[in-house]
Design an enzyme around this catalytic site. Structure first.
Site, PDB file in Angstrom:
ATOM      1  N   ALA A  42       1.567 -15.659  10.189  1.00  0.00           N
ATOM      2  CA  ALA A  42       1.261 -15.686  11.619  1.00  0.00           C
ATOM      3  C   ALA A  42       1.793 -14.401  12.249  1.00  0.00           C
ATOM      4  CB  ALA A  42       1.934 -16.904  12.239  1.00  0.00           C
TER       5      ALA A  42
ATOM      6  N   GLY B 298       2.086 -17.959   6.798  1.00  0.00           N
ATOM      7  CA  GLY B 298       0.716 -18.396   7.064  1.00  0.00           C
ATOM      8  C   GLY B 298      -0.288 -17.760   6.104  1.00  0.00           C
TER       9      GLY B 298
ATOM     10  N   GLU C 122      -0.224 -19.933   3.229  1.00  0.00           N
ATOM     11  CA  GLU C 122      -0.831 -21.212   3.642  1.00  0.00           C
ATOM     12  C   GLU C 122      -2.357 -21.104   3.618  1.00  0.00           C
ATOM     13  OE1 GLU C 122       1.612 -21.426   7.249  1.00  0.00           O
ATOM     14  OE2 GLU C 122       2.320 -23.392   6.583  1.00  0.00           O
TER      15      GLU C 122
ATOM     16  N   GLU D  76       9.283 -18.507   6.292  1.00  0.00           N
ATOM     17  CA  GLU D  76       9.497 -18.913   7.691  1.00  0.00           C
ATOM     18  C   GLU D  76      10.960 -19.232   8.003  1.00  0.00           C
ATOM     19  OE1 GLU D  76       6.943 -19.722   5.843  1.00  0.00           O
ATOM     20  OE2 GLU D  76       5.101 -19.817   7.032  1.00  0.00           O
TER      21      GLU D  76
HETATM   22  N1  3HC Z   1       3.755 -10.572  12.340  1.00  0.00           N
HETATM   23  C1  3HC Z   1       3.836  -9.460  13.090  1.00  0.00           C
HETATM   24  N2  3HC Z   1       4.273  -8.273  12.624  1.00  0.00           N
HETATM   25  C2  3HC Z   1       4.631  -8.232  11.343  1.00  0.00           C
HETATM   26  C3  3HC Z   1       4.571  -9.347  10.496  1.00  0.00           C
HETATM   27  C4  3HC Z   1       4.115 -10.563  11.042  1.00  0.00           C
HETATM   28  N3  3HC Z   1       4.009 -11.680  10.314  1.00  0.00           N
HETATM   29  N4  3HC Z   1       5.001  -8.987   9.267  1.00  0.00           N
HETATM   30  C5  3HC Z   1       5.307  -7.696   9.340  1.00  0.00           C
HETATM   31  N5  3HC Z   1       5.089  -7.230  10.589  1.00  0.00           N
HETATM   32  C6  3HC Z   1       5.244  -5.859  11.070  1.00  0.00           C
HETATM   33  C7  3HC Z   1       6.676  -5.373  10.936  1.00  0.00           C
HETATM   34  O1  3HC Z   1       7.433  -5.720  12.074  1.00  0.00           O
HETATM   35  C8  3HC Z   1       6.471  -3.890  10.813  1.00  0.00           C
HETATM   36  O2  3HC Z   1       6.236  -3.403  12.107  1.00  0.00           O
HETATM   37  P1  3HC Z   1       6.784  -1.945  12.516  1.00  0.00           P
HETATM   38  O3  3HC Z   1       6.109  -0.986  11.568  1.00  0.00           O
HETATM   39  O4  3HC Z   1       6.376  -1.818  13.938  1.00  0.00           O
HETATM   40  O5  3HC Z   1       8.275  -2.027  12.309  1.00  0.00           O
HETATM   41  C9  3HC Z   1       5.157  -3.762  10.042  1.00  0.00           C
HETATM   42  O6  3HC Z   1       4.498  -5.029  10.214  1.00  0.00           O
HETATM   43  C10 3HC Z   1       5.327  -3.488   8.568  1.00  0.00           C
HETATM   44  O7  3HC Z   1       6.248  -4.443   8.052  1.00  0.00           O
HETATM   45  P2  3HC Z   1       7.250  -4.083   6.879  1.00  0.00           P
HETATM   46  O8  3HC Z   1       7.894  -2.791   7.169  1.00  0.00           O
HETATM   47  O9  3HC Z   1       8.097  -5.277   6.668  1.00  0.00           O
HETATM   48  O10 3HC Z   1       6.192  -3.879   5.663  1.00  0.00           O
HETATM   49  P3  3HC Z   1       6.391  -4.060   4.116  1.00  0.00           P
HETATM   50  O11 3HC Z   1       5.147  -3.588   3.492  1.00  0.00           O
HETATM   51  O12 3HC Z   1       7.711  -3.491   3.711  1.00  0.00           O
HETATM   52  O13 3HC Z   1       6.503  -5.643   3.880  1.00  0.00           O
HETATM   53  C11 3HC Z   1       5.829  -7.944   4.177  1.00  0.00           C
HETATM   54  C12 3HC Z   1       5.381  -6.464   4.057  1.00  0.00           C
HETATM   55  C13 3HC Z   1       6.449  -8.388   2.861  1.00  0.00           C
HETATM   56  C14 3HC Z   1       4.647  -8.787   4.513  1.00  0.00           C
HETATM   57  C15 3HC Z   1       6.911  -8.030   5.278  1.00  0.00           C
HETATM   58  O14 3HC Z   1       6.428  -7.393   6.430  1.00  0.00           O
HETATM   59  C16 3HC Z   1       7.301  -9.423   5.671  1.00  0.00           C
HETATM   60  O15 3HC Z   1       8.076 -10.069   4.999  1.00  0.00           O
HETATM   61  N6  3HC Z   1       6.765  -9.884   6.815  1.00  0.00           N
HETATM   62  C17 3HC Z   1       7.111 -11.140   7.398  1.00  0.00           C
HETATM   63  C18 3HC Z   1       6.499 -12.263   6.673  1.00  0.00           C
HETATM   64  C19 3HC Z   1       6.796 -13.550   7.369  1.00  0.00           C
HETATM   65  O16 3HC Z   1       7.914 -13.866   7.738  1.00  0.00           O
HETATM   66  N7  3HC Z   1       5.757 -14.354   7.548  1.00  0.00           N
HETATM   67  C20 3HC Z   1       5.903 -15.632   8.130  1.00  0.00           C
HETATM   68  C21 3HC Z   1       5.423 -15.544   9.528  1.00  0.00           C
HETATM   69  S1  3HC Z   1       5.672 -17.075  10.336  1.00  0.00           S
HETATM   70  C22 3HC Z   1       4.336 -17.992   9.913  1.00  0.00           C
HETATM   71  O17 3HC Z   1       3.493 -17.553   9.175  1.00  0.00           O
HETATM   72  C23 3HC Z   1       4.279 -19.343  10.559  1.00  0.00           C
HETATM   73  C24 3HC Z   1       3.258 -20.230   9.923  1.00  0.00           C
HETATM   74  O18 3HC Z   1       3.857 -20.999   8.903  1.00  0.00           O
HETATM   75  C25 3HC Z   1       2.669 -21.166  10.964  1.00  0.00           C
END
Ligand code: 3HC
Ligand code: NAI
Length: 698
Positions: free
Chosen positions: A63, A104, A107, A127
């Site tokens: 998400a 997500g 998912e 998450e």
């Molecule tokens: N939403 C919004 N922005 C995000 C994002 C997300 N889910 N994931 C990454 N970004 C952004 C980062 O903030 C970063 O922004 P910036 O360049 O402005 O600082 C940019 O994307 C690049 O991120 P990384 O530097 O972390 O990129 P990497 O290639 O090193 O890593 C990744 C990629 C492994 C996907 C890592 O970004 C990550 O772990 N992201 C978060 C994943 C996460 O927590 N997902 C769960 C979201 S909650 C959800 O899905 C709820 C659902 O269950 C309903």
């Protein structure tokens, strides 16, 4: 299609590509486009099957976290709508997981009927790291794909696992050509729906106690956190309720978590960890210098750990000591450290040998001619450090970064001992230097942008969180620590017991309280630092170490000799010592300070509000650029509870008016000398603003 959803057909298979740079987060536009594309593909008689993939480096990062905490977009499909639509398709749907499938994103992949993953892809439901649970059927689908135990591990720990190491059932195939293989699989296989398949839940249904057992094993690691336990609760739903009912309850838990301070704090940490690397004072186009080899001067507690960081990152490093004996001792400690890790099975012997092979010892400064960066870590003595930087200036190659690990001394004075102050920077590591994640980089008045950027790059290379700060006494971390420890000492002189203070701080979420910490670091070390800093010189402000000095004078050095603030047995179990209580009472009497009962609330407020107050001064002086820099320092260097987001974020959560009111109260009633509220704090409250508002202007 919309800009963020691209479609193409191959062999009668519709390929839907999510293209929302940088990491294909599922924004409102993605959800809208994906739902339309899914329905269109299912309805199109020319389409035989469907493949979903991501453009660029990620499959889908989950998400869009930036949408969290904001009102939901009206009339836009939810992620659950997307997943339900994919699963409901009458044609086979395959996820071609080209890169990270997180939250997500996974998912969605679990909503698809099959999954093909690239060998370099990582998969997981992280998450929990955002203080929440998977909220779009992940807690119900993952157990159905991999079984309860593997699902619990993945969801509670929130780690992203490389495709090849994923538990069976997650990826049907691991292949380089994800889309090609997904197309072939889609054409070959029938529709299959995880939500209808309970076969992998049977074992857990027969053993319901496993959830409580799992919870018991979490107590130490997740003390103070809520979301990990909510993850278990949600997974447990899968064996207690039919799918549809469990999904509805999962949603309730997700929504509840999203409203908690923990989720706000953890989101703040997620973005701050990334933002902290962008230093406002360094021009954006400045490139770091190349770092291929390093030198370290002094192979004691810190120097040895620093050298290990370089070797761990595959860089060759030369360590310099005063004589062969000191060198052997230092190198021996490094070897012992690595051997311990090998013994625990966390490092192979071959890898240890490789790393030891990268560390070269020497007693000659001539060996510092080639390194791209040299870090000095000798005794904390300004004259000695100046002398060493003078020598370094003569031998180091032009353009080498000359860094000091000083924890308190003036980086500008050290830089002035060289003819190249633009190349000098502070790189303040935390003990143990090979373990602690923080690197507090200190920019002197004349440090160039390029040198500062290289120090930030160093942090990245050695897998640390680098934070750039300016020069002042104690820099950011220790200066704030002084403000906090001072209150801890005063509280003891005013009536609290050390163990009471430690417990209140531990319960707040720190790994240990200030007196336990002092015993661990050594009361002798603290005393020497105070001597060096001439802290006992007459001052018109209340002195904070009256008891600590007496303990040192009584030969109580802390854990190292079994007695300090506490008594320690051979296993290092601690207990309160009546002799210390008597000494404290004696000191209170000498100070004519009446002792009174002090509660945990006062302990936490005085210690933590003093910390925030010092942080406000530091921001005002420009020593830290943003509140988030302070938050990262305290989370990664001092164990401030991550789920509270860091001291400055937490202060906003407490509410600055309340914080100011209490601080003013303690200033007037308990500590006239040190607790005067910072002007910035007063101004923010007067203007109805928060630290976050203040940061928005930076
Ligand atoms: N939403 C919004 N922005 C995000 C994002 C997300 N889910 N994931 C990454 N970004 C952004 C980062 O903030 C970063 O922004 P910036 O360049 O402005 O600082 C940019 O994307 C690049 O991120 P990384 O530097 O972390 O990129 P990497 O290639 O090193 O890593 C990744 C990629 C492994 C996907 C890592 O970004 C990550 O772990 N992201 C978060 C994943 C996460 O927590 N997902 C769960 C979201 S909650 C959800 O899905 C709820 C659902 O269950 C309903
Ligand atoms: P230490 O006493 O363990 O090690 C210092 C080492 O430097 C000794 O091995 C000594 O032989 C060597 N040394 C002295 N003069 C030298 C010279 N001229 N050339 C080469 N080597 C020389 O000290 P520690 O704890 O490692 O501290 C080093 C520096 O790191 C200090 O500036 C300290 O303030 C700082 N620091 C210490 C932290 C800690 O927790 N110990 C934390 C952060 C910074």
């Amino acid at each position: 299609m919309t800009d963020v959803i691209k479609t193409a057909d191959r062999e009668g298979v519709r390929i839907i590509t999510i293209d929302n740079a940088p990491v294909n987060a599922i924004s409102a536009a993605v959800r809208t486009g994906l739902l339309a594309a899914t329905k269109a593909a299912d309805a199109d008689p020319a389409v035989k099957a469907i493949v979903v993939t991501g453009a660029g480096r990620a499959f889908i990062a989950g998400a869009d976290i930036r949408e969290f905490g904001k009102p939901p977009a009206v009339g836009v499909p939810t992620l659950r709508d997307n997943i339900a639509a994919l699963e409901a398709c009458s044609k086979t749907v395959v996820a071609a997981i080209n890169g990270a499938a997180a939250g997500g994103g996974l998912e969605i992949a679990l909503g698809c009927h099959y999954r093909v993953a690239h060998p370099k892809a990582v998969l997981g439901l992280p998450e929990v790291n955002l203080g929440t649970i998977p909220g779009a059927t992940g807690t119900q689908r993952l157990p159905r794909a991999v079984g309860i135990e593997a699902a619990l591990d993945m969801i509670v720990n929130g780690v992203l696992i490389p495709a090849a190491k994923c538990p069976p059932g997650l990826a049907d195939e691991v292949a380089e050509d994800v889309v090609g293989n997904a197309v072939a699989l889609a054409l070959a296989k029938p529709v299959r729906r995880l939500s209808k398949d309970d076969s992998k839940l049977a074992a857990a249904k027969a053993k319901p106690a496993l959830f409580d057992e799992y919870r018991k094993g979490m107590a130490r690691r997740f003390r103070g956190f809520t979301a990990p336990y909510k993850c278990v609760e949600a997974v447990e739903l899968s064996v207690k309720f039919p799918y549809a009912e469990a999904v509805a309850k999962e949603r309730e838990i997700f929504t509840w978590c999203q409203g908690q301070p923990e989720a706000r704090g953890m989101r703040h940490v997620f973005f701050s960890e990334r933002e902290v690397a962008r230093v406002p004072s360094i021009a954006k186009d400045v490139k770091p210098r190349e770092l291929k080899s390093a030198g370290v001067i002094g192979c004691g507690t810190m120097g040895g750990g620093i050298a290990m960081n370089f070797a761990n990152a595959g860089m060759s490093v030369t360590v310099i000591e005063t004589d062969t004996a000191a060198l052997e001792k230092g190198l021996g400690l490094i070897r012992k450290n690595y051997a311990g890790t090998v013994e625990k099975g966390r490092l192979s012997q071959a890898e240890m040998d490789k790393r030891m092979g990268l560390i070269k010892g020497s007693t000659s400064y001539d060996d510092l001619k080639t390194p791209d960066i040299v870090i000095e870590a000798v005794f904390e003595n300004l004259d000695l450090k100046k002398q060493i930087f003078g020598k370094l200036d003569r031998v180091a190659k032009p353009g080498a970064v000359l860094a000091t690990n000083t924890s308190t001394l003036d980086v500008d004075a050290i830089a002035a001992a060289t003819g190249r102050p633009q190349d000098v920077v502070g790189t303040h590591f935390f003990s143990p230097a090979n373990v602690m994640k923080l690197l507090e980089n200190v920019r002197g008045a004349r440090t160039s942008d390029e040198t500062a950027q290289t120090a930030m790059e160093l942090a990245r290379r050695i897998n640390k969180v680098g934070v750039m700060v300016g020069v002042c006494d104690g820099f950011v971390g220790n200066r704030m620590l002084y403000a906090y420890s001072r209150q801890a000492s005063f509280l003891v002189e005013e009536g609290a017991a050390p163990e009471q203070v430690d417990k209140a701080i531990y319960d707040f979420g720190f790994p240990m309280g200030p007196f336990q910490m002092s015993d661990l670091a050594g009361l002798d070390v603290g005393y020497m630092v105070r001597m060096e800093r001439k802290e006992r010189a007459p001052t018109n402000r209340r002195y904070a170490n009256a008891v600590a000095d007496r303990l040192y004078e009584l030969g109580r050095y802390g854990q190292k000799n079994g007695k300090g603030w506490y008594l320690y047995d051979a296993q290092r179990n601690r207990s309160a010592d009546p002799a210390v209580a008597a000494l404290i009472e004696q000191v209170s009497k000498e100070q004519c300070r009446p002792r009174r009962a002090i509660g945990a609330d006062e302990i936490v407020e005085r210690c933590m509000y003093a910390l925030v107050n010092e942080g406000a001064k530091i921001l005002d002086e420009g020593i830290a650029a943003r509140p988030l820099d302070i938050d990262m320092i305290w989370i990664f260097g001092y164990g401030f509870p991550r789920y509270r987001g860091g001291p400055m974020f937490w202060a906003d959560e407490v509410g600055l008016p309340k914080l100011l009111e209490r601080l003013e109260h303690y200033w007037k009633t308990a500590d006239r000398d040190w607790l005067e509220p910072a002007p910035l704090l007063r101004k923010l409250v007067k203007d109805g603003k928060t630290f976050r508002d203040w940061a928005a202007k930076v």
